[in-house]
Design a protein around this motif. Structure first.
Motif, PDB file in Angstrom:
ATOM      1  N   GLY A  98      -6.606   6.858 -25.497  1.00 29.56           N
ATOM      2  CA  GLY A  98      -7.919   7.165 -26.051  1.00 29.56           C
ATOM      3  C   GLY A  98      -8.342   8.552 -25.592  1.00 29.56           C
ATOM      4  N   GLY A  99      -9.600   8.725 -25.377  1.00 32.36           N
ATOM      5  CA  GLY A  99     -10.115   9.994 -24.871  1.00 32.36           C
ATOM      6  C   GLY A  99     -10.655   9.844 -23.473  1.00 32.36           C
ATOM      7  N   TYR A 100     -10.131   8.849 -22.713  1.00 28.28           N
ATOM      8  CA  TYR A 100     -10.751   8.553 -21.426  1.00 28.28           C
ATOM      9  C   TYR A 100      -9.791   8.323 -20.270  1.00 28.28           C
ATOM     10  CZ  TYR A 100      -9.429   3.663 -22.106  1.00 28.28           C
ATOM     11  OH  TYR A 100      -8.708   2.509 -22.284  1.00 28.28           O
ATOM     12  N   ALA A 101      -8.471   8.262 -20.524  1.00 29.02           N
ATOM     13  CA  ALA A 101      -7.565   7.887 -19.441  1.00 29.02           C
ATOM     14  C   ALA A 101      -6.149   8.416 -19.667  1.00 29.02           C
ATOM     15  CB  ALA A 101      -7.513   6.361 -19.317  1.00 29.02           C
ATOM     16  N   LEU A 102      -5.348   8.310 -18.597  1.00 31.17           N
ATOM     17  CA  LEU A 102      -3.915   8.585 -18.649  1.00 31.17           C
ATOM     18  C   LEU A 102      -3.174   7.345 -18.173  1.00 31.17           C
ATOM     19  CD1 LEU A 102      -3.711  12.126 -16.990  1.00 31.17           C
ATOM     20  CD2 LEU A 102      -3.580  11.585 -19.427  1.00 31.17           C
ATOM     21  N   GLN A 103      -1.993   7.149 -18.723  1.00 36.54           N
ATOM     22  CA  GLN A 103      -1.123   6.064 -18.290  1.00 36.54           C
ATOM     23  C   GLN A 103       0.167   6.710 -17.790  1.00 36.54           C
ATOM     24  OE1 GLN A 103       0.148   3.361 -21.393  1.00 36.54           O
ATOM     25  NE2 GLN A 103       0.311   1.690 -19.923  1.00 36.54           N
ATOM     26  N   PHE A 104       0.457   6.527 -16.497  1.00 39.78           N
ATOM     27  CA  PHE A 104       1.633   7.136 -15.886  1.00 39.78           C
ATOM     28  C   PHE A 104       2.823   6.190 -15.937  1.00 39.78           C
ATOM     29  CE2 PHE A 104      -1.902   9.374 -13.906  1.00 39.78           C
ATOM     30  CZ  PHE A 104      -1.485  10.686 -14.027  1.00 39.78           C
ATOM     31  N   GLU A 105       4.002   6.776 -16.029  1.00 41.68           N
ATOM     32  CA  GLU A 105       5.251   6.022 -15.911  1.00 41.68           C
ATOM     33  C   GLU A 105       5.894   6.439 -14.595  1.00 41.68           C
ATOM     34  OE1 GLU A 105       9.650   5.752 -17.864  1.00 41.68           O
ATOM     35  OE2 GLU A 105       8.002   6.381 -19.155  1.00 41.68           O
ATOM     36  N   PHE A 106       6.159   5.447 -13.738  1.00 43.08           N
ATOM     37  CA  PHE A 106       6.699   5.705 -12.412  1.00 43.08           C
ATOM     38  C   PHE A 106       8.177   5.359 -12.345  1.00 43.08           C
ATOM     39  CE2 PHE A 106       2.167   5.099 -11.842  1.00 43.08           C
ATOM     40  CZ  PHE A 106       1.837   6.137 -10.993  1.00 43.08           C
ATOM     41  N   SER A 107       8.870   5.947 -11.381  1.00 42.84           N
ATOM     42  CA  SER A 107      10.315   5.749 -11.231  1.00 42.84           C
ATOM     43  C   SER A 107      10.685   4.315 -10.869  1.00 42.84           C
ATOM     44  CB  SER A 107      10.874   6.715 -10.184  1.00 42.84           C
ATOM     45  OG  SER A 107      10.270   6.505  -8.925  1.00 42.84           O
ATOM     46  N   ASP A 108       9.721   3.519 -10.381  1.00 49.04           N
ATOM     47  CA  ASP A 108      10.015   2.109 -10.082  1.00 49.04           C
ATOM     48  C   ASP A 108       9.773   1.202 -11.288  1.00 49.04           C
ATOM     49  OD1 ASP A 108       7.227   2.028 -10.152  1.00 49.04           O
ATOM     50  OD2 ASP A 108       7.011   1.032  -8.220  1.00 49.04           O
ATOM     51  N   GLY A 109       9.485   1.799 -12.444  1.00 49.48           N
ATOM     52  CA  GLY A 109       9.284   1.037 -13.671  1.00 49.48           C
ATOM     53  C   GLY A 109       7.834   0.668 -13.950  1.00 49.48           C
ATOM     54  N   HIS A 110       6.943   0.887 -12.994  1.00 55.07           N
ATOM     55  CA  HIS A 110       5.531   0.546 -13.203  1.00 55.07           C
ATOM     56  C   HIS A 110       4.927   1.501 -14.238  1.00 55.07           C
ATOM     57  CE1 HIS A 110       1.584  -1.037 -12.239  1.00 55.07           C
ATOM     58  NE2 HIS A 110       1.136   0.196 -12.133  1.00 55.07           N
ATOM     59  N   LYS A 153       0.819  -1.219   0.000  1.00 52.45           N
ATOM     60  CA  LYS A 153       0.000   0.000   0.000  1.00 52.45           C
ATOM     61  C   LYS A 153       0.848   1.263   0.000  1.00 52.45           C
ATOM     62  CE  LYS A 153      -3.788  -2.398   0.502  1.00 52.45           C
ATOM     63  NZ  LYS A 153      -4.278  -2.964  -0.695  1.00 52.45           N
ATOM     64  N   SER A 154       2.154   1.109   0.184  1.00 53.92           N
ATOM     65  CA  SER A 154       3.038   2.256   0.287  1.00 53.92           C
ATOM     66  C   SER A 154       4.184   2.111  -0.706  1.00 53.92           C
ATOM     67  CB  SER A 154       3.574   2.336   1.725  1.00 53.92           C
ATOM     68  OG  SER A 154       4.500   3.386   1.834  1.00 53.92           O
ATOM     69  N   PHE A 155       4.505   3.196  -1.369  1.00 54.44           N
ATOM     70  CA  PHE A 155       5.581   3.205  -2.352  1.00 54.44           C
ATOM     71  C   PHE A 155       6.472   4.426  -2.095  1.00 54.44           C
ATOM     72  CE2 PHE A 155       2.259   0.656  -4.113  1.00 54.44           C
ATOM     73  CZ  PHE A 155       2.919  -0.376  -4.756  1.00 54.44           C
ATOM     74  N   PRO A 156       7.174   4.419  -0.949  1.00 58.11           N
ATOM     75  CA  PRO A 156       7.978   5.590  -0.579  1.00 58.11           C
ATOM     76  C   PRO A 156       9.033   5.920  -1.627  1.00 58.11           C
ATOM     77  CG  PRO A 156       8.334   3.756   0.970  1.00 58.11           C
ATOM     78  CD  PRO A 156       7.301   3.328  -0.005  1.00 58.11           C
ATOM     79  N   GLY A 157       9.114   7.209  -1.928  1.00 61.54           N
ATOM     80  CA  GLY A 157      10.123   7.698  -2.861  1.00 61.54           C
ATOM     81  C   GLY A 157       9.801   7.528  -4.324  1.00 61.54           C
ATOM     82  N   VAL A 158       8.717   6.828  -4.662  1.00 63.36           N
ATOM     83  CA  VAL A 158       8.358   6.635  -6.072  1.00 63.36           C
ATOM     84  C   VAL A 158       7.793   7.950  -6.614  1.00 63.36           C
ATOM     85  CG1 VAL A 158       6.804   5.428  -7.662  1.00 63.36           C
ATOM     86  CG2 VAL A 158       7.972   4.165  -5.860  1.00 63.36           C
ATOM     87  N   THR A 159       8.254   8.309  -7.802  1.00 65.63           N
ATOM     88  CA  THR A 159       7.787   9.541  -8.435  1.00 65.63           C
ATOM     89  C   THR A 159       7.239   9.246  -9.827  1.00 65.63           C
ATOM     90  OG1 THR A 159       9.997   9.975  -9.329  1.00 65.63           O
ATOM     91  CG2 THR A 159       9.470  10.979  -7.196  1.00 65.63           C
ATOM     92  N   VAL A 160       6.503  10.190 -10.347  1.00 60.75           N
ATOM     93  CA  VAL A 160       5.994  10.108 -11.719  1.00 60.75           C
ATOM     94  C   VAL A 160       7.066  10.668 -12.642  1.00 60.75           C
ATOM     95  CG1 VAL A 160       4.275  11.021 -13.336  1.00 60.75           C
ATOM     96  CG2 VAL A 160       3.563  10.250 -11.066  1.00 60.75           C
ATOM     97  N   ARG A 161       7.392   9.910 -13.676  1.00 59.19           N
ATOM     98  CA  ARG A 161       8.389  10.353 -14.656  1.00 59.19           C
ATOM     99  C   ARG A 161       7.738  10.902 -15.928  1.00 59.19           C
ATOM    100  NH1 ARG A 161      13.326   6.041 -14.401  1.00 59.19           N
ATOM    101  NH2 ARG A 161      14.148   6.813 -12.440  1.00 59.19           N
ATOM    102  N   GLY A 162       6.497  10.528 -16.157  1.00 57.37           N
ATOM    103  CA  GLY A 162       5.799  10.992 -17.342  1.00 57.37           C
ATOM    104  C   GLY A 162       4.446  10.340 -17.451  1.00 57.37           C
ATOM    105  N   TRP A 163       3.712  10.677 -18.496  1.00 61.91           N
ATOM    106  CA  TRP A 163       2.388  10.119 -18.738  1.00 61.91           C
ATOM    107  C   TRP A 163       2.053  10.257 -20.209  1.00 61.91           C
ATOM    108  CZ3 TRP A 163       3.359  14.508 -15.886  1.00 61.91           C
ATOM    109  CH2 TRP A 163       3.009  15.704 -16.490  1.00 61.91           C
ATOM    110  N   ARG A 164       1.035   9.504 -20.596  1.00 63.00           N
ATOM    111  CA  ARG A 164       0.542   9.620 -21.971  1.00 63.00           C
ATOM    112  C   ARG A 164      -0.963   9.423 -21.948  1.00 63.00           C
ATOM    113  NH1 ARG A 164      -0.674   5.179 -25.024  1.00 63.00           N
ATOM    114  NH2 ARG A 164      -0.374   3.170 -24.038  1.00 63.00           N
ATOM    115  N   PRO A 165      -1.669  10.099 -22.838  1.00 62.08           N
ATOM    116  CA  PRO A 165      -3.110   9.889 -22.929  1.00 62.08           C
ATOM    117  C   PRO A 165      -3.416   8.528 -23.560  1.00 62.08           C
ATOM    118  CG  PRO A 165      -2.385  11.486 -24.568  1.00 62.08           C
ATOM    119  CD  PRO A 165      -1.182  11.130 -23.757  1.00 62.08           C
TER     120      PRO A 165
END
Length: 105
Positions: A72-84, A58-70
């Motif tokens: 379709g027209g309904y969502a975002l997909q984030f890229e996290f520093s832990d590779g997720h 439930k906790s991901f200390p220190g993980v940051t967002v590195r970027g995102w992409r849209p």
């Protein structure tokens, strides 16, 4: 369905979302990562409804967002520093998270 954010910015460790109605939300990267709706996080259900996989983390200390992409027209997909990078965050779900709503169970 909620419209796409008008603006998305990374401010420090927060993702800032500005919605068409002028509402602003600031969501910590660690909260976004913990709330990922991906099967990797939440698991999947088999034909009998049994949960397979997922994580109890439930906790991901220190993980940051590195970027995102849209998506379709309904969502975002984030890229996290832990590779997720497999969770699709619908605009409705992001709005709920921004308003302090609980992540998916």
């Amino acid at each position: 369905m909620i419209a796409a954010p008008q603006r998305i910015e990374l401010i420090g460790t927060e993702v800032a979302l500005i919605w068409p109605d002028g509402t602003e939300h600031y969501i910590q990267s660690e909260r976004l990562r913990a709330a990922s709706p991906s099967a990797e996080n939440t698991g999947e259900r088999d034909l009998l409804g049994r949960k397979i996989g997922g994580t109890d983390q439930k906790s991901f200390p220190g993980v940051t967002v590195r970027g995102w992409r849209p998506v379709g027209g309904y969502a975002l997909q984030f890229e996290f520093s832990d590779g997720h990078n497999t969770g699709l965050y619908t605009f409705d779900y992001l709005r709920k998270l921004g308003e302090g709503g609980e992540p998916l169970a």
